[in-house]
Motif scaffolding. Structure first.
Motif, PDB file in Angstrom:
ATOM      1  N   THR A  27     -21.283 -62.337  -1.219  1.00 56.56           N
ATOM      2  CA  THR A  27     -19.915 -61.974  -1.591  1.00 56.56           C
ATOM      3  C   THR A  27     -19.412 -60.875  -0.659  1.00 56.56           C
ATOM      4  OG1 THR A  27     -20.772 -60.389  -3.206  1.00 56.56           O
ATOM      5  CG2 THR A  27     -20.161 -62.576  -4.037  1.00 56.56           C
ATOM      6  N   ALA A  28     -18.095 -60.695  -0.633  1.00 55.01           N
ATOM      7  CA  ALA A  28     -17.504 -59.670   0.227  1.00 55.01           C
ATOM      8  C   ALA A  28     -16.094 -59.353  -0.247  1.00 55.01           C
ATOM      9  CB  ALA A  28     -17.480 -60.138   1.680  1.00 55.01           C
ATOM     10  N   GLY A  29     -15.610 -58.187   0.172  1.00 49.66           N
ATOM     11  CA  GLY A  29     -14.251 -57.774  -0.158  1.00 49.66           C
ATOM     12  C   GLY A  29     -13.467 -57.417   1.092  1.00 49.66           C
ATOM     13  N   MET A  30     -12.145 -57.415   0.950  1.00 49.78           N
ATOM     14  CA  MET A  30     -11.250 -57.030   2.043  1.00 49.78           C
ATOM     15  C   MET A  30     -10.043 -56.328   1.445  1.00 49.78           C
ATOM     16  SD  MET A  30      -9.197 -59.466   4.777  1.00 49.78           S
ATOM     17  CE  MET A  30      -8.115 -60.208   3.532  1.00 49.78           C
ATOM     18  N   SER A  31      -9.809 -55.091   1.863  1.00 49.83           N
ATOM     19  CA  SER A  31      -8.614 -54.377   1.402  1.00 49.83           C
ATOM     20  C   SER A  31      -7.551 -54.424   2.493  1.00 49.83           C
ATOM     21  CB  SER A  31      -8.951 -52.921   1.053  1.00 49.83           C
ATOM     22  OG  SER A  31      -9.410 -52.222   2.194  1.00 49.83           O
ATOM     23  N   LEU A  32      -6.307 -54.534   2.072  1.00 49.46           N
ATOM     24  CA  LEU A  32      -5.163 -54.552   2.981  1.00 49.46           C
ATOM     25  C   LEU A  32      -4.476 -53.200   2.883  1.00 49.46           C
ATOM     26  CD1 LEU A  32      -3.773 -58.120   2.197  1.00 49.46           C
ATOM     27  CD2 LEU A  32      -5.371 -57.434   3.993  1.00 49.46           C
ATOM     28  N   ILE A  33      -4.506 -52.440   3.975  1.00 52.25           N
ATOM     29  CA  ILE A  33      -4.065 -51.049   3.967  1.00 52.25           C
ATOM     30  C   ILE A  33      -2.847 -50.884   4.862  1.00 52.25           C
ATOM     31  CG2 ILE A  33      -4.732 -48.677   4.507  1.00 52.25           C
ATOM     32  CD1 ILE A  33      -7.639 -49.501   4.003  1.00 52.25           C
ATOM     33  N   ASP A  34      -1.793 -50.312   4.308  1.00 50.83           N
ATOM     34  CA  ASP A  34      -0.600 -49.998   5.095  1.00 50.83           C
ATOM     35  C   ASP A  34      -0.875 -48.766   5.950  1.00 50.83           C
ATOM     36  OD1 ASP A  34       1.384 -51.961   4.445  1.00 50.83           O
ATOM     37  OD2 ASP A  34       1.518 -51.070   2.448  1.00 50.83           O
ATOM     38  N   THR A  35      -0.680 -48.897   7.258  1.00 50.17           N
ATOM     39  CA  THR A  35      -0.862 -47.771   8.175  1.00 50.17           C
ATOM     40  C   THR A  35       0.429 -47.573   8.964  1.00 50.17           C
ATOM     41  OG1 THR A  35      -1.568 -48.947  10.178  1.00 50.17           O
ATOM     42  CG2 THR A  35      -3.238 -48.614   8.455  1.00 50.17           C
TER      43      THR A  35
ATOM     44  N   ALA B 176       0.857 -48.113  11.875  1.00 51.23           N
ATOM     45  CA  ALA B 176       0.949 -49.181  12.873  1.00 51.23           C
ATOM     46  C   ALA B 176       1.037 -50.558  12.233  1.00 51.23           C
ATOM     47  CB  ALA B 176      -0.259 -49.121  13.804  1.00 51.23           C
ATOM     48  N   GLY B 177       1.228 -50.618  10.921  1.00 46.14           N
ATOM     49  CA  GLY B 177       1.304 -51.897  10.236  1.00 46.14           C
ATOM     50  C   GLY B 177       0.104 -52.136   9.341  1.00 46.14           C
ATOM     51  N   LEU B 178      -0.021 -53.362   8.874  1.00 42.77           N
ATOM     52  CA  LEU B 178      -1.057 -53.711   7.909  1.00 42.77           C
ATOM     53  C   LEU B 178      -2.405 -53.888   8.614  1.00 42.77           C
ATOM     54  CD1 LEU B 178      -0.995 -54.200   4.824  1.00 42.77           C
ATOM     55  CD2 LEU B 178      -0.787 -56.643   5.314  1.00 42.77           C
ATOM     56  N   LEU B 179      -3.423 -53.224   8.064  1.00 43.29           N
ATOM     57  CA  LEU B 179      -4.788 -53.299   8.593  1.00 43.29           C
ATOM     58  C   LEU B 179      -5.712 -53.840   7.513  1.00 43.29           C
ATOM     59  CD1 LEU B 179      -6.757 -50.738  10.689  1.00 43.29           C
ATOM     60  CD2 LEU B 179      -7.650 -51.376   8.445  1.00 43.29           C
ATOM     61  N   ALA B 180      -6.620 -54.726   7.901  1.00 41.22           N
ATOM     62  CA  ALA B 180      -7.604 -55.267   6.966  1.00 41.22           C
ATOM     63  C   ALA B 180      -8.904 -54.484   7.107  1.00 41.22           C
ATOM     64  CB  ALA B 180      -7.863 -56.742   7.261  1.00 41.22           C
ATOM     65  N   HIS B 181      -9.325 -53.856   6.014  1.00 41.15           N
ATOM     66  CA  HIS B 181     -10.605 -53.140   6.020  1.00 41.15           C
ATOM     67  C   HIS B 181     -11.622 -54.001   5.292  1.00 41.15           C
ATOM     68  CE1 HIS B 181     -13.413 -49.870   6.290  1.00 41.15           C
ATOM     69  NE2 HIS B 181     -13.643 -49.938   4.994  1.00 41.15           N
TER      70      HIS B 181
ATOM     71  N   LEU C  99     -11.403 -62.552   8.289  1.00 38.97           N
ATOM     72  CA  LEU C  99     -10.528 -62.391   9.445  1.00 38.97           C
ATOM     73  C   LEU C  99      -9.376 -63.400   9.416  1.00 38.97           C
ATOM     74  CD1 LEU C  99     -13.160 -61.795  12.272  1.00 38.97           C
ATOM     75  CD2 LEU C  99     -11.613 -60.106  11.265  1.00 38.97           C
ATOM     76  N   LYS C 100      -9.692 -64.628   9.030  1.00 39.28           N
ATOM     77  CA  LYS C 100      -8.644 -65.654   8.936  1.00 39.28           C
ATOM     78  C   LYS C 100      -7.626 -65.273   7.863  1.00 39.28           C
ATOM     79  CE  LYS C 100      -7.988 -70.623   8.222  1.00 39.28           C
ATOM     80  NZ  LYS C 100      -8.677 -71.921   7.985  1.00 39.28           N
ATOM     81  N   ALA C 101      -8.112 -64.795   6.717  1.00 38.53           N
ATOM     82  CA  ALA C 101      -7.208 -64.384   5.638  1.00 38.53           C
ATOM     83  C   ALA C 101      -6.378 -63.179   6.048  1.00 38.53           C
ATOM     84  CB  ALA C 101      -8.024 -64.072   4.385  1.00 38.53           C
ATOM     85  N   ALA C 102      -6.972 -62.280   6.813  1.00 40.10           N
ATOM     86  CA  ALA C 102      -6.244 -61.095   7.260  1.00 40.10           C
ATOM     87  C   ALA C 102      -5.104 -61.481   8.199  1.00 40.10           C
ATOM     88  CB  ALA C 102      -7.205 -60.136   7.953  1.00 40.10           C
ATOM     89  N   ARG C 103      -5.368 -62.414   9.099  1.00 41.53           N
ATOM     90  CA  ARG C 103      -4.304 -62.878   9.992  1.00 41.53           C
ATOM     91  C   ARG C 103      -3.176 -63.526   9.197  1.00 41.53           C
ATOM     92  NH1 ARG C 103      -5.946 -66.717  14.409  1.00 41.53           N
ATOM     93  NH2 ARG C 103      -3.952 -66.082  15.277  1.00 41.53           N
TER      94      ARG C 103
ATOM     95  N   ALA D  98      -2.310 -62.832   6.263  1.00 42.34           N
ATOM     96  CA  ALA D  98      -1.603 -61.795   5.509  1.00 42.34           C
ATOM     97  C   ALA D  98      -0.710 -60.934   6.390  1.00 42.34           C
ATOM     98  CB  ALA D  98      -2.611 -60.913   4.783  1.00 42.34           C
ATOM     99  N   GLY D  99      -0.771 -61.148   7.712  1.00 45.38           N
ATOM    100  CA  GLY D  99       0.085 -60.409   8.624  1.00 45.38           C
ATOM    101  C   GLY D  99      -0.576 -59.202   9.268  1.00 45.38           C
ATOM    102  N   CYS D 100      -1.889 -59.069   9.123  1.00 44.23           N
ATOM    103  CA  CYS D 100      -2.601 -57.959   9.755  1.00 44.23           C
ATOM    104  C   CYS D 100      -2.762 -58.222  11.249  1.00 44.23           C
ATOM    105  CB  CYS D 100      -3.989 -57.785   9.136  1.00 44.23           C
ATOM    106  SG  CYS D 100      -3.981 -57.410   7.368  1.00 44.23           S
ATOM    107  N   THR D 101      -2.692 -57.178  12.032  1.00 44.19           N
ATOM    108  CA  THR D 101      -2.947 -57.289  13.468  1.00 44.19           C
ATOM    109  C   THR D 101      -4.262 -56.632  13.855  1.00 44.19           C
ATOM    110  OG1 THR D 101      -1.669 -55.279  13.896  1.00 44.19           O
ATOM    111  CG2 THR D 101      -0.504 -57.396  14.058  1.00 44.19           C
ATOM    112  N   LEU D 102      -4.844 -55.830  12.946  1.00 45.95           N
ATOM    113  CA  LEU D 102      -6.120 -55.173  13.193  1.00 45.95           C
ATOM    114  C   LEU D 102      -7.021 -55.328  11.971  1.00 45.95           C
ATOM    115  CD1 LEU D 102      -5.065 -51.731  14.767  1.00 45.95           C
ATOM    116  CD2 LEU D 102      -6.167 -53.630  15.973  1.00 45.95           C
ATOM    117  N   ALA D 103      -8.334 -55.341  12.224  1.00 44.34           N
ATOM    118  CA  ALA D 103      -9.323 -55.301  11.150  1.00 44.34           C
ATOM    119  C   ALA D 103     -10.344 -54.234  11.503  1.00 44.34           C
ATOM    120  CB  ALA D 103     -10.016 -56.658  10.993  1.00 44.34           C
ATOM    121  N   SER D 104     -10.886 -53.579  10.478  1.00 36.05           N
ATOM    122  CA  SER D 104     -11.883 -52.540  10.715  1.00 36.05           C
ATOM    123  C   SER D 104     -13.068 -52.714   9.778  1.00 36.05           C
ATOM    124  CB  SER D 104     -11.275 -51.143  10.528  1.00 36.05           C
ATOM    125  OG  SER D 104     -10.947 -50.907   9.161  1.00 36.05           O
ATOM    126  N   VAL D 105     -14.210 -52.208  10.232  1.00 35.30           N
ATOM    127  CA  VAL D 105     -15.455 -52.206   9.457  1.00 35.30           C
ATOM    128  C   VAL D 105     -16.190 -50.918   9.779  1.00 35.30           C
ATOM    129  CG1 VAL D 105     -17.706 -53.324   9.102  1.00 35.30           C
ATOM    130  CG2 VAL D 105     -15.688 -54.729   9.532  1.00 35.30           C
TER     131      VAL D 105
END
Length: 278
Positions: free
Chosen positions: A195-203, A205-210, A234-238, A240-247
């Motif tokens: 299992t895994a999680g992904m948070s969508l964070i407003d920054t 510079a726009g929406l970032l997927a953590h 990563l596919k879901a983040a794209r 959702a309109g994210c341009t960056l992802a972080s880990v």
């Protein structure tokens, strides 16, 4: 490869501080523990929750990026953590203001750990990759959410450094109580393998997927489960309109290796500066 200029470092540190603040807020909502709080400090955040959880939910991040800590700020932090019999632990970005290092040395801090911050651009199509043969990933939020906690805890229960079961349960419940988090489950032969999680964070510079709280059940390790969960997020983040992802991950562990295989670049390594209560 992404060159981590100061502006990108600021975005990543903003996101990490926002993530940690949300962790504390969700823990307080779930547990009702009024000790749990997130305190703004020097542009970042200091989080205090249950002392039994150690640094995982009791540390400082994102601070000192635009200005150095003041001695009075550090003294107040030390008093807050000491009141809960905790070390003061500060994750410091290498792009932070250099004046902080001298003050930390003066007050007796020492480095006791490191963590890697990874980043990936989502502007390229290779972020979308199919899971390895035999692995199916679901992001049906109702279905995965109902099963997430028990499988997340089971996946983290056997690690190189085992965490207390109460902390594992708290981390799973925190994720479930965050409005910004989506959940994913990878299955093999009809059984949940990870299992895994992904948070969508407003920054700024726009929406970032953590990407966070990813685990694989021991029986299914070595089958590509984590890589499948990374690519699904990563596919879901794209989408959702994210341009960056972080880990974030400890250097040289399995999570770090999988993150690199998924196309993430090491943005920087952070040192954890620690000071025991007087």
């Amino acid at each position: 490869m992404i060159l981590t200029a100061p502006d990108l470092a600021h975005i990543l540190e903003f996101a990490e501080a926002s993530h940690l603040r949300s962790q504390a807020d969700a823990f307080r909502t779930w547990s009702g523990d009024t000790r749990a709080r997130a305190v703004a400090v020097c542009g970042g955040v200091a989080v205090l929750t249950d002392p039994a959880f150690g640094r995982k939910l009791n540390h400082v991040t994102g601070a000192g990026m635009d200005a150095p800590f003041k001695a009075s700020e550090l003294a107040e932090l030390e008093s807050m953590y000491a009141a809960q019999e905790l070390e003061t632990q500060i994750d410091l970005c290498p792009h932070a203001h250099g004046g902080t290092l001298a003050l930390l040395a003066e007050r007796g801090y020492a480095v006791n750990a490191f963590s890697n911050t990874y980043v990936r651009s989502l502007a390229v199509p290779d972020a979308d990759r199919a899971a390895a043969s035999g692995i199916e990933v679901s992001d049906d939020q109702a279905w995965v959410g109902a099963r997430f906690a028990v499988h997340s805890v089971a996946g983290f229960s056997v690690q190189a450094v085992n965490r207390p079961p109460a902390l594992l349960e708290a981390l799973a419940q925190i994720a479930l109580h965050r409005d910004d988090t989506r959940f994913f489950a990878a299955s093999i032969d009809g059984q949940i393998a990870g299992t895994a999680g992904m948070s969508l964070i407003d920054t700024p510079a726009g929406l970032l997927a953590h990407l966070y709280i990813a685990s694989t059940l021991p029986a299914w390790r070595g089958r590509g489960v984590q890589l499948a969960l990374l690519h699904a997020r990563l596919k879901a983040a794209r989408s959702a309109g994210c341009t960056l992802a972080s880990v974030t991950a400890r250097p040289a562990n399995a999570s770090a290796r999988n993150t690199e295989r998924a196309g993430f670049s090491l943005a920087y390594t952070k040192a954890t500066f620690s000071k025991r209560p007087a």
